[in-house]
Design a protein around this motif. Structure first.
Motif, PDB file in Angstrom:
ATOM      1  N   LEU A   9       0.948  -1.173   0.177  1.00 28.78           N
ATOM      2  CA  LEU A   9      -0.099  -0.007   0.093  1.00 28.78           C
ATOM      3  C   LEU A   9       0.977   1.344  -0.080  1.00 28.78           C
ATOM      4  CD1 LEU A   9      -2.960  -1.084   2.583  1.00 28.78           C
ATOM      5  CD2 LEU A   9      -3.083  -0.559   0.110  1.00 28.78           C
ATOM      6  N   GLY A  10       1.964   1.230   0.811  1.00 28.14           N
ATOM      7  CA  GLY A  10       2.930   2.392   0.839  1.00 28.14           C
ATOM      8  C   GLY A  10       3.752   2.738  -0.241  1.00 28.14           C
ATOM      9  N   SER A  11       3.966   1.445  -1.197  1.00 28.31           N
ATOM     10  CA  SER A  11       4.906   1.654  -2.422  1.00 28.31           C
ATOM     11  C   SER A  11       4.321   1.812  -3.543  1.00 28.31           C
ATOM     12  CB  SER A  11       5.921   0.565  -2.177  1.00 28.31           C
ATOM     13  OG  SER A  11       5.232  -0.748  -2.403  1.00 28.31           O
ATOM     14  N   ASN A  12       3.017   1.549  -3.656  1.00 23.78           N
ATOM     15  CA  ASN A  12       2.088   1.824  -4.777  1.00 23.78           C
ATOM     16  C   ASN A  12       1.105   2.781  -4.533  1.00 23.78           C
ATOM     17  OD1 ASN A  12       2.974  -0.451  -6.703  1.00 23.78           O
ATOM     18  ND2 ASN A  12       2.543  -1.765  -4.790  1.00 23.78           N
ATOM     19  N   ARG A  13       1.531   3.892  -4.452  1.00 29.92           N
ATOM     20  CA  ARG A  13       0.695   5.183  -4.174  1.00 29.92           C
ATOM     21  C   ARG A  13      -0.781   5.201  -5.050  1.00 29.92           C
ATOM     22  NH1 ARG A  13       2.985   9.698  -1.791  1.00 29.92           N
ATOM     23  NH2 ARG A  13       2.245  11.057  -3.533  1.00 29.92           N
ATOM     24  N   SER A  14      -1.621   6.012  -4.389  1.00 26.00           N
ATOM     25  CA  SER A  14      -2.796   6.435  -5.139  1.00 26.00           C
ATOM     26  C   SER A  14      -2.477   7.112  -6.407  1.00 26.00           C
ATOM     27  CB  SER A  14      -3.684   7.430  -4.118  1.00 26.00           C
ATOM     28  OG  SER A  14      -4.372   8.312  -5.206  1.00 26.00           O
TER      29      SER A  14
END
Length: 394
Positions: A9-14
């Motif tokens: 979740l943190g490395s694949n940002r919105s």
């Protein structure tokens, strides 16, 4: 070692945030006036004057300790009283202060409600197009995220498609109206059909299927369109609200959860919400923002600029040949990608420093989302880029 789920979740940002950050970088390189950033729903209209006055008056109080102290975890009672009274006056409800739980905006409200309802094997249904963060919010509870595809003919809710997605494990259906990203407002007829379906399914499966009503855009509607208050149509509705859009306070992070007395197991649900908030590190919503909300419970936004932007963009883009969903609420508009791929069209648009969010994460990959809460001047500067893109499309 780190949690792989959290790392992902943190490395694949919105995609929204990625475009927004790209826009900031480009602005530093070529000047902000040459970047046409339609990526993020950051209100461009200042907060109403009453909000600024409320902040100033509250901060000016002699008893500053009271202004900045901890409050009850559920919120200051006088604040809850002011908001419940306003809701009752507007919608004919009989809400009491104890039916409200103040939060740091709508996102923590949604997460708390989802965690509160996340029983074993729980499923939560979202209807495309949907706000992309719904998926990690649901999956972060260990529950199953179930998607109902968009009815792109009307962008209302297809109860036929929804019924096929409901199972004995369905705990709630997430409803966002006025809708982000389409700007569509669900009609009373649509919501009544939804209520009838969920009532039938609740009886069939022997447990309530809740509506989680995500309502940060409730006050942002045009042309006299009605936004029905869903608890008056379906009693098992839990409302999550934010003042980010209605009072132009996205950075202040203030909102609430509303669980009326008619909601099935309301006391247990409220207690579970409190528990879910507790394990999320919630102590209380910011006291200053709560006190401002109490003074501004009846304040409504000035929609003049948003309405002007909506009409300017819709008229111009349809005139260039784009197929657009006509928005009746919020401050977003969907444009169908001429080549059929929102991602490809978004990438082409970036070449002209025109930042449009591809619809993939919203569940509508053939569209791009445009935020219309920008300055009218930027819209005028961007129109030649839109026109050039339309002419380049084969």
């Amino acid at each position: 070692m780190v949690s792989q789920q959290m790392y992902a979740l943190g490395s694949n940002r919105s995609c929204i945030r990625d475009l927004f950050e790209y826009g900031l970088q480009q602005a530093a390189l070529i000047g902000a006036e040459n970047v046409y950033d339609y990526s993020i729903g950051n209100p461009s209209v200042p907060a109403p004057e009453a909000v600024g006055a409320a902040f100033a008056a509250t901060i000016a109080q002699k008893n500053t300790v009271a202004v900045h102290s901890y409050t009850s975890a559920t919120g200051i009672n006088a604040v809850r009283e002011a908001v419940s009274s306003d809701l009752n006056a507007r919608f004919g409800t009989s809400l009491q202060p104890e039916h409200l739980f103040f939060t740091c905006g709508a996102a923590p409200a949604l997460i708390a409600v989802l965690r509160a309802l996340a029983v074993e094997n729980a499923e939560f249904v979202a209807i495309a197009p949907f706000f992309p963060e719904y998926r990690p919010f649901v999956e972060g509870t260990g529950s199953k995220f179930v998607l109902v595809e968009a009815d792109t003919a009307t962008f209302q809710i297809s109860t036929t498609a929804l019924e096929a997605a409901i199972t004995p494990n369905t705990q709630a259906v997430m409803v966002n109206t006025p809708n982000n990203p389409s700007g569509v407002v669900y009609t009373r007829e649509t919501l009544e059909e939804l209520a009838a379906l969920l009532g039938k399914k609740s009886a069939q499966y022997g447990h309530p299927i809740y509506i989680i009503a995500d309502e940060p855009y409730r006050e942002l509607v045009y042309d006299g369109v009605e936004v029905p208050f869903i608890p008056t149509i379906y009693k098992d509705t839990i409302v999550c609200y934010s003042y980010s859009k209605s009072l132009s306070l996205p950075g202040e992070r203030i909102g609430y959860i509303c669980i009326g007395a008619d909601v099935a197991d309301s006391a247990q649900v409220m207690a579970a919400v409190a528990g879910a908030s507790r394990v999320s590190g919630h102590v209380c919503a910011p006291s200053l923002q709560q006190l401002v909300v109490a003074q501004c419970a009846t304040v409504r936004p000035d929609l003049t600029i948003y309405d002007q932007n909506r009409q300017t963009l819709y008229t111009a883009l349809t005139g260039y040949g784009y197929e657009c969903v006509y928005p009746k609420g919020a401050f977003y508009m969907l444009v169908k990608a001429p080549e059929g791929s929102g991602a490809a069209f978004s990438k082409r648009a970036m070449g002209k420093n025109l930042l449009l969010v591809p619809g993939d994460d919203f569940g509508i990959p053939e569209y791009v989302r445009i935020c219309t809460c920008v300055s009218p001047e930027m819209i005028q500067r961007s129109l030649p880029a839109f026109e050039a893109l339309a002419k380049e499309t084969v």
